[in-house]
Scaffold this active site. Sequence first.
Site, PDB file in Angstrom:
ATOM      1  N   ASP A  40     -53.407 -40.786 -25.925  1.00  0.00           N
ATOM      2  CA  ASP A  40     -52.278 -41.699 -25.799  1.00  0.00           C
ATOM      3  C   ASP A  40     -52.499 -42.902 -26.711  1.00  0.00           C
ATOM      4  O   ASP A  40     -53.111 -42.772 -27.772  1.00  0.00           O
ATOM      5  CB  ASP A  40     -52.115 -42.109 -24.334  1.00  0.00           C
ATOM      6  CG  ASP A  40     -50.660 -42.297 -23.929  1.00  0.00           C
ATOM      7  OD1 ASP A  40     -50.052 -43.289 -24.378  1.00  0.00           O
ATOM      8  OD2 ASP A  40     -50.141 -41.465 -23.171  1.00  0.00           O
ATOM      9  N   HIS A  71     -48.829 -48.103 -22.754  1.00  0.00           N
ATOM     10  CA  HIS A  71     -48.463 -46.802 -22.211  1.00  0.00           C
ATOM     11  C   HIS A  71     -49.676 -46.005 -21.756  1.00  0.00           C
ATOM     12  O   HIS A  71     -49.713 -45.451 -20.648  1.00  0.00           O
ATOM     13  CB  HIS A  71     -47.688 -46.047 -23.294  1.00  0.00           C
ATOM     14  CG  HIS A  71     -47.090 -44.745 -22.871  1.00  0.00           C
ATOM     15  ND1 HIS A  71     -47.761 -43.544 -22.976  1.00  0.00           N
ATOM     16  CD2 HIS A  71     -45.864 -44.439 -22.378  1.00  0.00           C
ATOM     17  CE1 HIS A  71     -46.978 -42.564 -22.559  1.00  0.00           C
ATOM     18  NE2 HIS A  71     -45.818 -43.067 -22.202  1.00  0.00           N
ATOM     19  N   ASN A 129     -38.048 -36.961 -22.044  1.00  0.00           N
ATOM     20  CA  ASN A 129     -37.090 -37.796 -21.309  1.00  0.00           C
ATOM     21  C   ASN A 129     -35.694 -37.770 -21.912  1.00  0.00           C
ATOM     22  O   ASN A 129     -34.993 -38.783 -21.893  1.00  0.00           O
ATOM     23  CB  ASN A 129     -37.585 -39.247 -21.275  1.00  0.00           C
ATOM     24  CG  ASN A 129     -38.988 -39.371 -20.708  1.00  0.00           C
ATOM     25  OD1 ASN A 129     -39.385 -38.577 -19.863  1.00  0.00           O
ATOM     26  ND2 ASN A 129     -39.733 -40.356 -21.166  1.00  0.00           N
ATOM     27  N   SER A 148     -43.740 -38.988 -18.756  1.00  0.00           N
ATOM     28  CA  SER A 148     -45.094 -39.480 -19.058  1.00  0.00           C
ATOM     29  C   SER A 148     -45.825 -39.863 -17.793  1.00  0.00           C
ATOM     30  O   SER A 148     -47.057 -39.837 -17.737  1.00  0.00           O
ATOM     31  CB  SER A 148     -45.014 -40.702 -19.977  1.00  0.00           C
ATOM     32  OG  SER A 148     -44.753 -40.338 -21.299  1.00  0.00           O
TER      33      SER A 148
END
Length: 884
Positions: free
Chosen positions: A327, A382, A478, A560
């Site tokens: 990530d 994130h 998404n 996520s």
Amino acid sequence: MSLINQTVKALSCAVCSVTLLLAGCDGGSDSSEREPFNTALSGTIDIEAGTRVDFDNADALRFNAVPRSTDQSLPQEFILSGYVSATQGTYPSAPDFPAISYPADPQDSFSMALAAGQAVELQAFATRAGPSSVRLTFERDGEALASNSGSTGTTFGLTNTGEEGVYTVRVDVLGDLPVLYVLSSALAPTGLARNLSWPDHEVIEGEAIVGLTAAASGTNARALVQQTGMTPMGEVAPGFWRVAAPAKKTSMRDAGAQAGTLAWIESLRKQPGIASVEPNYKMQALASPLTEPLYENQQWHYGLLNAPTAWQLAPGGGAGVTVAVMDTGLYRRSSTSWHRDLDANVVPGLDFVSEQFDNDGQPGPDNNPSDPGNSVGNSVFHGTHVAGTVAALANDAGGTGVAFGSSLMPVRVLGEGGVGSAADLLNAIRWVNGPESGSPRADIVNLSLGGLPFIQVLQDAIDEATARGVVFVAAAGNSATSTESFPAAFRNVFAVSAVDGAGELASYSNRGNWIDLAAPGGDASRDGNADGRGDVIVSTSASVINGTAQETYIGLQGTSMAAPHVSGVMALMKSINGTLDFASLNALLVAGDLTVQTCVTPPCNRDNRLGWGLMDAGKSALAAQNNTVPELLTASPAIVTLSTEGERSATVVLEAFGSELQSVRVNSVSAPPDWLILNADLTGALSTRFELPMTLNPEALGNEVSKRTTLVIEYTSDQARTLEIPVVGRVVSDQNAKDAGRHFVLLVAPEPQGNFYVTVGQANVVAENGQYRFSFVPDDGEEPLLANEVPPGDYFLVAGTDLDNDGLICHSGEACAEYPVAGLREVITLPDNGPVTGIRMTTSYSRPSISARTPDLLPRPGFQGYQLLSAEPAEIPTKAIAEP
């Protein structure tokens, strides 16, 4: 095979039924002997929840030339497409496409209830007439309170800074030319989490990933790369090189650097010794459309996951298992310590972000996988949020991770703005695979990122790691689309969709036949668990406070957030049984041992929304057990949601978990509220399995959107214990009100002619009870050939609105449906000896944001829409169809 030449199938259940029908229609009989039939093709088009249409759009004004003079009423949560134009005029003509007129409608007004802090967003789109601009205004009691404006191609909005009440929301055109727009709002601010334009994959300019033939992959590989005019930037896998183009090859100012890169790549494919060439695509974090402050004690997702049961079965919280989070890296509060809720679990990782995306002050890969935040815009941290869901400490500070005792390996592959490259991800996966003579560096890899097409060399790296026991879990994306999203759609990867607090598919979550299972991801536009707050996932993060990043906790929503729940549960399972790998875990998943079962006789069939079902951590931990476990009573489902639009009844199965089961006695069940009816009395029952059926009494809910209660089961097993079952009751009334405007359903020839596809048949339909129903009739060989009369053949089936009256459907911002799913058109065959029925599609204003393996479908360079049969799209004669 080159990516350009590959194809992919994405068949829904409806497609499968049609395939079987066509296979069974051949029969071998002569056409002269066949029974006559009066339907060639028929089906239903569903409408995305919350969809509305501007009542006086240009298409509607063809039938009533006077624009609406009163406010159009809207619900609090909606997405609407509209049209405004200061004057009437004519769109410019084009070859084989005559000039078409458009009407005047300078202003649209809507009436809606706005909560304090609620936002309304507008995205404006240019029509064929050219660019223009619009203004968005809030009014109350005739007084303008706030306004904002923007040109076509931009997104802007307003937030209600006053009290809750009924407001007028007005859209005015500011330029001379017509504008299409999409207006949306939700009770919780979600940002515009939709793509409303047909996408292109963004590539890294002047770079490619080149695969060499076996003969060219030896010691002379670098020389071969240089001889073809490429600059070698490193071997990213055996036989695969990341290369750069000469500057002049990508300096095509007329077509742009992206087009220059693609043209250069096409030329490389013709070079000897080169087996494959793909762009080095940009990838990004699957950005959450929302950030919210920490909600105190908001840990609803662990109850929905049935995590408390799993923690009793795996009290070490995943100790001994390493989870690599690929990530943006982790927030680092000092040179020697990470976020204090993660620090004790962090093990060394690496930073693989290449120099062009790196913003950590140490350009290029290094051994410091910390997240510096973004140099431009907001810093979401994130990777820190994802990592907290996996492995935050159980220390009564902030949230707890699912596998709170596991080892957390930060692997940084995303840099500035949460963006990275396919080459960086490939390098990271190969590193985690470990040396050939050793073991993998991690047991589980969490991939809460996306934006890639299918790339064979990445698939090969994942296959290699899977063969060595590594388990990959990835976020589905998404974009509210069925289009495959990679890396989630790769083979040997668990693709995870997201659900809200009620266990329903989140409004933004991708779905499709490639989804494996679902987990809590949140949906701030809903209060599915009826706790009075939007359903977000709270986890570790950092925020810039007084100019300095400081550790904190925030709420996010997205797939996520769903993926690390699954990674955490699988870490718990591997801590119990270290031999579990992808194959064995997948077998348990398909058998129904890892998920909430909703059918009468498990295992249940998979579906395209939740895959094999919503993950149940308790069942999963039990499935991994080989040792003695205590007698625990668990509920499936762990949280029950009843609604007027969904299921009004449910049966909760209570099962005793234990190695040497003996009967459990139910001592009492708490009394339900008046809106919930329990259809069984379990008090005093003695067994290892119980069923508790319940039914919603919607009349008792009145006008309330939702209410919540908790049923408390007191029982005795090896000792006195308590089980709590949250139950939510909801009144939903959106189905009949859904309307995306008049739809033109087209059968078009699969091969375009010039800039447009040739339309062979057309049916016009309006929404009834929240759906469109369409039919075509077979060509009877008699003149005239009417619009909905079609001969046998191969077609694309598409449908959409023409809200700007330009003779084209599926323009960006207009409703669009494609068979079987938008973005992945597939040919449908109409035979000459029978009908094709039962077709099902979904229309929405959203567009898929990630392409699959078919660049001829997506991206769609220069796509303008599908052309209607009539240049002036009025009522076209069609043949009536007798009811069967």
